[in-house]
Design an enzyme around this catalytic site. Structure first.
Site, mmCIF file in Angstrom:
data_model
loop_
_atom_site.group_PDB
_atom_site.id
_atom_site.type_symbol
_atom_site.label_atom_id
_atom_site.label_comp_id
_atom_site.label_asym_id
_atom_site.label_seq_id
_atom_site.Cartn_x
_atom_site.Cartn_y
_atom_site.Cartn_z
ATOM 1 N N PRO A 287 83.253 -71.214 26.979
ATOM 2 C CA PRO A 287 82.607 -71.425 25.689
ATOM 3 C C PRO A 287 81.108 -71.376 25.603
ATOM 4 O O PRO A 287 80.564 -72.192 26.345
ATOM 5 C CB PRO A 287 83.011 -73.104 25.511
ATOM 6 C CG PRO A 287 83.637 -73.467 26.736
ATOM 7 C CD PRO A 287 83.905 -72.433 27.786
ATOM 8 N N GLU A 288 80.889 -70.423 25.081
ATOM 9 C CA GLU A 288 79.282 -70.261 24.634
ATOM 10 C C GLU A 288 79.275 -70.316 23.423
ATOM 11 O O GLU A 288 80.138 -71.044 22.400
ATOM 12 C CB GLU A 288 78.932 -68.745 25.102
ATOM 13 C CG GLU A 288 79.231 -68.478 26.543
ATOM 14 C CD GLU A 288 78.643 -67.174 26.996
ATOM 15 O OE1 GLU A 288 77.606 -66.507 26.619
ATOM 16 O OE2 GLU A 288 79.388 -66.706 28.156
ATOM 17 N N LYS B 89 75.405 -74.627 23.069
ATOM 18 C CA LYS B 89 76.779 -74.911 23.261
ATOM 19 C C LYS B 89 77.016 -76.365 22.968
ATOM 20 O O LYS B 89 78.377 -76.815 23.604
ATOM 21 C CB LYS B 89 76.899 -74.473 24.921
ATOM 22 C CG LYS B 89 76.420 -73.166 25.079
ATOM 23 C CD LYS B 89 76.550 -72.852 26.538
ATOM 24 C CE LYS B 89 75.782 -71.663 26.984
ATOM 25 N NZ LYS B 89 75.606 -71.418 28.250
ATOM 26 N N HIS C 50 95.773 -82.255 31.072
ATOM 27 C CA HIS C 50 94.359 -82.009 31.159
ATOM 28 C C HIS C 50 93.563 -82.779 29.962
ATOM 29 O O HIS C 50 92.493 -82.667 29.829
ATOM 30 C CB HIS C 50 93.961 -80.388 31.021
ATOM 31 C CG HIS C 50 94.658 -79.793 32.501
ATOM 32 N ND1 HIS C 50 95.303 -78.817 32.237
ATOM 33 C CD2 HIS C 50 94.554 -80.097 33.649
ATOM 34 C CE1 HIS C 50 95.814 -78.239 33.631
ATOM 35 N NE2 HIS C 50 95.056 -79.086 34.343
ATOM 36 N N ARG D 159 88.859 -78.107 34.053
ATOM 37 C CA ARG D 159 87.673 -78.075 35.416
ATOM 38 C C ARG D 159 86.851 -79.283 35.129
ATOM 39 O O ARG D 159 86.158 -79.230 36.022
ATOM 40 C CB ARG D 159 87.132 -76.867 35.494
ATOM 41 C CG ARG D 159 88.224 -75.543 36.092
ATOM 42 C CD ARG D 159 87.189 -74.271 36.362
ATOM 43 N NE ARG D 159 87.816 -73.556 35.287
ATOM 44 C CZ ARG D 159 87.248 -72.142 35.297
ATOM 45 N NH1 ARG D 159 86.464 -71.708 36.148
ATOM 46 N NH2 ARG D 159 87.793 -71.373 34.323
ATOM 47 N N ARG E 270 76.744 -66.200 40.644
ATOM 48 C CA ARG E 270 77.832 -65.987 39.954
ATOM 49 C C ARG E 270 77.609 -64.245 39.606
ATOM 50 O O ARG E 270 76.752 -63.548 40.428
ATOM 51 C CB ARG E 270 77.820 -66.413 38.505
ATOM 52 C CG ARG E 270 76.330 -67.203 38.409
ATOM 53 C CD ARG E 270 76.182 -67.798 36.789
ATOM 54 N NE ARG E 270 76.638 -69.102 36.980
ATOM 55 C CZ ARG E 270 76.443 -70.180 37.687
ATOM 56 N NH1 ARG E 270 75.558 -70.083 38.727
ATOM 57 N NH2 ARG E 270 76.993 -71.251 37.411
#
Length: 327
Positions: A2-3, A61, A96, A116, A317
């Site tokens: 999600p940006e 965000k 989750h 996560r 990354r």
DNA sequence: ATGAGGACCTGCTCGC
DNA sequence: TGCGAGCAGGTCCTCA
């Protein structure tokens, strides 16, 4: 991940389902989901009960729901894998789901799902107080009456009372310009009116870092993550490691145009990928595979010059770029 | 004060 | 088949 476009899609999608509704009960299924809320899971849940969702707003965000009279907000960050889902309260609880809100009308519930667990929720006051005080706070961050140290030490009840007292001096029209206290340091995103290209350019020029690192710095410009940073740099034909203090003014303008374009296009595509009761922020859906020019395309031909896209390691990354277009 | 890098976290993929 | 390593990355924290 999600940006800004994904978060805006969630905000717009969820708004019509929760605004005007009152929370009957909040349930924290994983304490990590509220780790930044100093009231703890029980305190958070207790403080959310009886709250009415007033508006859904966003910066970068982060998204938040102004509550009740607008003096406090439920602040959410989706992290890497967070979702806010609205649906039948009797549907099965997926493993989750980290937090759940039911409503007094007995209608669809709201679930914060996050595989996560990088995302989080907080119940917070708004940062700014009256408009003159806001101006002072902007000029001198330490002048803010609701500084981080104070907010951390203050309980929900006190924060609530304090925020309500302060908000009483605010005209309703001012609320939309306020942001929750914990995200005072987050810069305006390129799609909001408060974003000032001149200010951005000036601050960028003062930095001594790489341009991609600057794009990911949410206190400089918000809403951009690894994917859209790579995409914007590809469009602007700039190398990710370019030192910010060597960028010419025209290059900065080109970069900002590319950022706006890529976010706007992604937002358009993202806005089509969810239906009425299921708001999806799954990164794989919609535009992801179709319209990316650089991100995740290692070895594939550049859309402009057919040179294979290269992957570099950067900040633990990946950075994807065209070795020919982005010198 | 500023920049750089690590920690946090879980599920998936890949190679042995 | 099973297992471990590697990878994904946004934000905060720590260290230089």
């Amino acid at each position: 991940m999600p940006e800004l476009p994904e978060v805006e899609t969630v905000r717009a999608g969820i708004e019509k389902h929760v605004v005007g509704r009152t929370v009957r009960a909040a349930e924290v299924l994983n304490p990590r989901a509220v780790r930044r809320d100093l009231a703890g899971p029980d305190g958070f849940a207790a403080a959310m009960a009886g709250r009415t969702f007033l508006r859904a707003e966003r910066r970068g965000k982060y998204l938040w729901f102004a509550l009740d009279d607008g003096s406090e907000a439920l602040l959410a960050h989706l992290g890497m894998s967070g979702q806010l889902l609205v649906g039948d309260p009797d549907r099965p609880l997926s493993p989750h789901v980290r937090a759940r809100f039911t409503f007094t009308d007995g209608g669809p519930d709201l679930r914060f799902t996050d595989q996560r667990t990088f995302g989080h929720l907080m119940l917070v006051p708004f940062a700014s107080v009256t408009l003159p005080e806001r101006a002072a706070a902007d000029a001198d961050p330490s002048a803010c009456l609701v500084g981080p140290s104070i907010a951390r030490l203050t309980g929900h009840a006190e924060r609530q009372a304090g925020a309500a007292r302060r908000s009483a001096t605010l005209p309703p029209s001012a609320y939309s310009r306020l942001v929750p206290e914990p995200i005072r340091h987050i810069a305006p995103d390129p799609l909001e009116d408060a974003f000032d290209p001149e200010d951005f350019a000036a601050r960028l020029a003062r930095k001594k870092t790489q341009v991609k690192r600057a794009l990911l710095d949410q206190s400089l410009i918000s809403g951009i993550g690894n994917i859209y940073a790579d995409e914007a740099l590809w469009r602007a034909k700039l190398h990710w490691a370019r030192p910010t203090d060597t960028l010419e003014r025209g290059e900065v303008s080109r970069l900002l145009d590319a950022v706006r374009d890529v976010l706007t296009e992604a937002l358009k595509a993202g806005g089509t990928s969810f239906d009425a009761l299921y708001v999806n922020v799954n990164g794989e859906s919609g535009y992801f595979d179709r319209s990316l020019n650089a991100y995740g395309r290692e070895g594939e031909p550049c859309g402009r010059c057919a040179t294979p896209i290269r992957r570099d390691s950067f900040m633990n990354r990946s950075s994807y770029s065209c070795p020919r277009c982005q010198k």
